[in-house]
Design a protein around this motif. Structure first.
Motif, mmCIF file in Angstrom:
data_model
loop_
_atom_site.group_PDB
_atom_site.id
_atom_site.type_symbol
_atom_site.label_atom_id
_atom_site.label_comp_id
_atom_site.label_asym_id
_atom_site.label_seq_id
_atom_site.Cartn_x
_atom_site.Cartn_y
_atom_site.Cartn_z
ATOM 1 N N ALA A 1 106.509 36.601 -20.220
ATOM 2 C CA ALA A 1 107.828 36.579 -20.862
ATOM 3 C C ALA A 1 107.828 37.363 -22.174
ATOM 4 O O ALA A 1 108.794 37.336 -22.914
ATOM 5 C CB ALA A 1 108.270 35.135 -21.126
ATOM 6 N N GLY A 2 106.712 38.060 -22.460
ATOM 7 C CA GLY A 2 106.624 38.802 -23.712
ATOM 8 C C GLY A 2 106.866 40.281 -23.519
ATOM 9 O O GLY A 2 107.145 40.735 -22.412
ATOM 10 N N SER B 1 103.770 27.617 -34.172
ATOM 11 C CA SER B 1 104.159 26.375 -33.500
ATOM 12 C C SER B 1 105.028 26.608 -32.270
ATOM 13 O O SER B 1 105.837 25.758 -31.908
ATOM 14 C CB SER B 1 104.885 25.455 -34.484
ATOM 15 N N HIS B 2 104.892 27.749 -31.632
ATOM 16 C CA HIS B 2 105.574 28.014 -30.348
ATOM 17 C C HIS B 2 105.318 26.830 -29.411
ATOM 18 O O HIS B 2 104.206 26.292 -29.377
ATOM 19 C CB HIS B 2 104.995 29.300 -29.746
ATOM 20 N N PRO B 3 106.346 26.376 -28.672
ATOM 21 C CA PRO B 3 106.158 25.200 -27.799
ATOM 22 C C PRO B 3 105.002 25.345 -26.815
ATOM 23 O O PRO B 3 104.302 24.357 -26.527
ATOM 24 C CB PRO B 3 107.494 25.067 -27.067
ATOM 25 N N ASP B 4 104.768 26.563 -26.289
ATOM 26 C CA ASP B 4 103.618 26.756 -25.385
ATOM 27 C C ASP B 4 102.297 26.494 -26.125
ATOM 28 O O ASP B 4 101.357 25.945 -25.550
ATOM 29 C CB ASP B 4 103.575 28.192 -24.831
ATOM 30 N N HIS B 5 102.220 26.913 -27.391
ATOM 31 C CA HIS B 5 100.991 26.708 -28.163
ATOM 32 C C HIS B 5 100.735 25.215 -28.351
ATOM 33 O O HIS B 5 99.621 24.727 -28.153
ATOM 34 C CB HIS B 5 101.082 27.360 -29.546
ATOM 35 N N ARG B 6 101.794 24.486 -28.731
ATOM 36 C CA ARG B 6 101.615 23.047 -28.978
ATOM 37 C C ARG B 6 101.255 22.315 -27.692
ATOM 38 O O ARG B 6 100.418 21.408 -27.696
ATOM 39 C CB ARG B 6 102.882 22.464 -29.615
ATOM 40 N N PRO C 1 103.473 29.678 -15.905
ATOM 41 C CA PRO C 1 104.594 30.523 -16.339
ATOM 42 C C PRO C 1 104.785 30.498 -17.857
ATOM 43 O O PRO C 1 104.867 29.426 -18.459
ATOM 44 C CB PRO C 1 105.802 29.920 -15.607
ATOM 45 N N ASP C 2 104.855 31.688 -18.426
ATOM 46 C CA ASP C 2 105.040 31.872 -19.868
ATOM 47 C C ASP C 2 106.371 31.271 -20.306
ATOM 48 O O ASP C 2 107.393 31.486 -19.675
ATOM 49 C CB ASP C 2 105.010 33.381 -20.141
ATOM 50 N N GLY C 3 106.336 30.515 -21.401
ATOM 51 C CA GLY C 3 107.564 29.965 -21.970
ATOM 52 C C GLY C 3 107.946 28.602 -21.428
ATOM 53 O O GLY C 3 108.911 27.998 -21.901
ATOM 54 N N ARG C 4 107.184 28.116 -20.436
ATOM 55 C CA ARG C 4 107.539 26.832 -19.818
ATOM 56 C C ARG C 4 106.339 25.901 -19.734
ATOM 57 O O ARG C 4 106.261 25.065 -18.837
ATOM 58 C CB ARG C 4 108.102 27.084 -18.416
#
Ligand SMILES: [Zn+2]
Length: 247
Positions: A54-55, A133-138, A92-95
């Motif tokens: 998604a990047g 703190s991107h949600p995928d990172h957390r 999947p990226d972003g989810r």
């Protein structure tokens, strides 16, 4: 280097696993530190939970092509800091969510690699700087920490790992968190800065659009601030972590 005394000496470390959400996360947060580890003969393995599909900024290619491109970029970036074993889970990226399945998939790799130390994103939100703190990172930080304790070390957790894959329980003794709000350890990476920069420039889909010098200015800004906060002399550059003893 740093304020905490309980950090394991790199001489006690044989293998380190780096678990990140996206290609380029390790390079922004920790590639200078990784270069120091591999220079000292520590074996480092990368595990990327997504392909970063998604990047990027190029609308002319499909998301599947982007995923392939970003895997290749991460392999090139890894090479710049001495890492040749790069694995992908293909979420999947972003989810990304910290599901039981993700904990199992990370536990599987912990049991395969048998690391002494695991580096991962902080599961905590950092209110000082929003990007880490991107949600995928957390989510990845939360799942990876749960994989270190209790899942990977408990032979009765995810029993299929033992029964089907033949992977015995493994205890990783130490966790390093990146991007979180509570720094307790900094690593002077001034001597490895050039290789960190080379690693980041390998992520062409992420950095090639930046005007000349912008990436360096940004890097020197936050790495210099890390060094200053740790009391290092003017001109030094540092990466910052929260080290957690899990033994
Ligand atoms: Zn990321």
């Amino acid at each position: 280097m740093g304020k905490v005394t309980s950090v394991l000496d790199d001489g006690e470390i044989s293998r380190i696993l780096v678990v990140m959400a996206h290609p380029d996360d390790v390079d922004f947060g920790a590639a200078g530190t990784v270069a120091g580890w591999t220079d000292r003969g520590v074996e480092v393995v990368y595990l990327m939970v997504t392909d970063g599909d998604a990047g990027g900024f190029d609308d002319g290619i499909t998301r599947a092509e982007m995923a392939q491109l970003r895997r290749d970029e991460q392999r090139a970036a890894a090479k710049a800091v001495g890492v040749t074993d790069v694995r992908f889970l293909g979420y999947p990226d972003g989810r990304v969510a910290a599901t039981f399945e993700l904990r199992r998939d990370i536990s599987r790799v912990i049991r395969q690699v048998r690391p002494d130390r695991v580096l991962m994103p902080s599961p905590e939100r950092n209110y000082e700087r929003i990007y880490p703190s991107h949600p995928d990172h957390r989510a990845v930080g939360s799942a990876a920490l749960d994989a270190v304790y209790p899942d990977a070390r408990n032979p009765y957790a995810h029993p299929e790992l033992l029964v089907e894959d033949g992977l015995a329980a493994w205890t990783a003794r130490e966790v390093w968190l990146t991007g979180g709000p509570s720094v307790n350890h900094t690593v002077d990476i001034t001597d490895h800065y050039d290789r960190k920069l080379a690693a980041l420039k390998s992520h062409r889909t992420q950095t090639a659009h930046m005007p000349e010098g912008q990436l360096e200015t940004m890097l020197r800004g936050f790495l210099g601030a890390n060094a200053a906060a740790a009391g290092l002399p003017e001109g030094r550059l540092a990466e910052a972590f929260q080290v957690v003893n899990t033994a």
